[in-house]
Scaffold this active site. Structure first.
Site, mmCIF file in Angstrom:
data_model
loop_
_atom_site.group_PDB
_atom_site.id
_atom_site.type_symbol
_atom_site.label_atom_id
_atom_site.label_comp_id
_atom_site.label_asym_id
_atom_site.label_seq_id
_atom_site.Cartn_x
_atom_site.Cartn_y
_atom_site.Cartn_z
ATOM 1 N N HIS A 149 0.849 -1.079 0.194
ATOM 2 C CA HIS A 149 -0.025 -0.063 -0.021
ATOM 3 C C HIS A 149 0.831 1.038 0.108
ATOM 4 O O HIS A 149 1.535 1.826 0.890
ATOM 5 C CB HIS A 149 -0.933 -0.154 1.134
ATOM 6 C CG HIS A 149 -1.814 1.132 1.435
ATOM 7 N ND1 HIS A 149 -3.101 0.847 1.341
ATOM 8 C CD2 HIS A 149 -1.570 2.351 1.723
ATOM 9 C CE1 HIS A 149 -3.744 1.960 1.457
ATOM 10 N NE2 HIS A 149 -3.113 2.927 1.636
ATOM 11 N N HIS A 151 1.879 5.137 -0.831
ATOM 12 C CA HIS A 151 1.484 6.421 -1.048
ATOM 13 C C HIS A 151 2.507 7.032 -1.830
ATOM 14 O O HIS A 151 3.695 6.699 -1.904
ATOM 15 C CB HIS A 151 1.275 7.327 0.155
ATOM 16 C CG HIS A 151 -0.025 6.955 1.023
ATOM 17 N ND1 HIS A 151 -1.233 7.872 1.184
ATOM 18 C CD2 HIS A 151 -0.553 5.655 1.329
ATOM 19 C CE1 HIS A 151 -2.239 7.121 1.729
ATOM 20 N NE2 HIS A 151 -1.760 6.004 1.637
ATOM 21 N N CYS A 182 -3.662 11.430 4.598
ATOM 22 C CA CYS A 182 -3.915 10.950 6.022
ATOM 23 C C CYS A 182 -3.735 12.275 6.890
ATOM 24 O O CYS A 182 -2.696 13.279 7.003
ATOM 25 C CB CYS A 182 -2.809 9.997 6.462
ATOM 26 S SG CYS A 182 -2.756 9.435 8.179
ATOM 27 N N ASN A 191 -3.096 7.651 -2.032
ATOM 28 C CA ASN A 191 -2.301 6.410 -2.425
ATOM 29 C C ASN A 191 -2.116 6.537 -3.896
ATOM 30 O O ASN A 191 -2.344 7.201 -4.699
ATOM 31 C CB ASN A 191 -3.449 5.172 -2.102
ATOM 32 C CG ASN A 191 -2.823 3.703 -1.994
ATOM 33 O OD1 ASN A 191 -1.633 3.604 -2.352
ATOM 34 N ND2 ASN A 191 -3.671 2.961 -1.881
#
Length: 252
Positions: A149, A151, A182, A191
């Site tokens: 995952h 970013h 975030c 992301n």
């Protein structure tokens, strides 16, 4: 997440597509069950500082809380996906020890998560730090149970994904048009864009079953709704190329 239930019960579900619900606590699991969910996602972070900001608890408390949530979900026949945040860096503590990432991933896996998503929450990772982290995690969690995952704060997401592919990982989290961020990671970008990932995977010869043109259309649609430009470089480039071709065709 106050409108989780409204969103989940309003969307049209397609066969063969998973619709996990993010559940930070036991109340979240109950809400997921009430909404008819079949899968939930449980998250925690590697560092104390991020956990305190995000869920108001220490890392050890976060792990214990996660174990309770996972058990409750499994007891109710829900599949559970685990997320580990800040695997390559923390906005408050800086670089993160890969051994700590491995320990947390192992504990979530042993608690019953069928898959662990390793999140570079602030996008500071590089191919090198990704490799060092995976070297440790793969000692304790099988590759088929891992996802990444990434970013894209520093523009390294695709490089980190490519490195993960070299390690055998075949699940990649992404978001259309690069949406996200975030609130507890100042300056962090969203992301990695789904369009960019699919464009890269197509070029590598991987089969994704994703229609890149439709992804671009969706990315442009949601970006327009939000009043912002897409964060997908592939999406932006393909949109320009498509419009140029349409303009040329109209002159023929």
């Amino acid at each position: 997440m106050g409108d989780n239930k409204q969103v989940f019960t309003s969307i049209t579900k397609k066969p063969g597509v998973g619709y996990p619900v993010l559940t930070p606590n036991l109340r979240g699991v109950e809400g997921a069950l009430a909404s008819g969910a079949e899968e939930v996602a449980m998250f925690t972070a590697v560092t104390d500082s991020f956990n305190q900001k995000n869920t108001n608890c220490s890392t050890e408390e976060a792990i214990r809380r996660a174990a309770d949530v996972i058990k409750h979900a499994l007891d109710n026949n829900l599949r559970v996906r685990g997320y580990v945040s800040c695997v390559l860096g923390c906005p408050y503590e800086g670089p993160v020890d890969p051994v700590k990432v491995a320990d947390m991933a192992q504990r979530l896996y042993e608690a019953g998560c069928y898959e662990i998503s390793l999140g570079d929450t602030i996008g500071v990772g590089t191919a090198g730090s990704t490799a060092r982290m995976l070297d440790e995690v793969l000692k304790v969690v099988p590759v088929e149970a891992l996802a990444v995952h990434c970013h894209d704060t520093y523009g390294q997401a695709l490089a980190n994904i490519l490195k993960s592919l070299e390690y055998g990982i075949r699940v990649v989290d992404s978001s259309v048009a690069g949406l996200g961020g975030c609130p507890y990671a100042p300056g962090a970008k969203g992301n990695v864009a789904t369009e960019d990932v699919v464009y890269m995977l197509n070029g590598l010869g991987y089969k994704t079953n994703a229609d890149l043109n439709e992804l671009v259309n969706i990315g442009n649609w949601i970006s327009d709704k939000l009043g912002r430009e897409t964060n997908s470089r592939a999406g932006a480039a393909l949109t320009v190329a498509s419009r140029r071709k349409a303009a040329l065709d109209s002159k023929l």
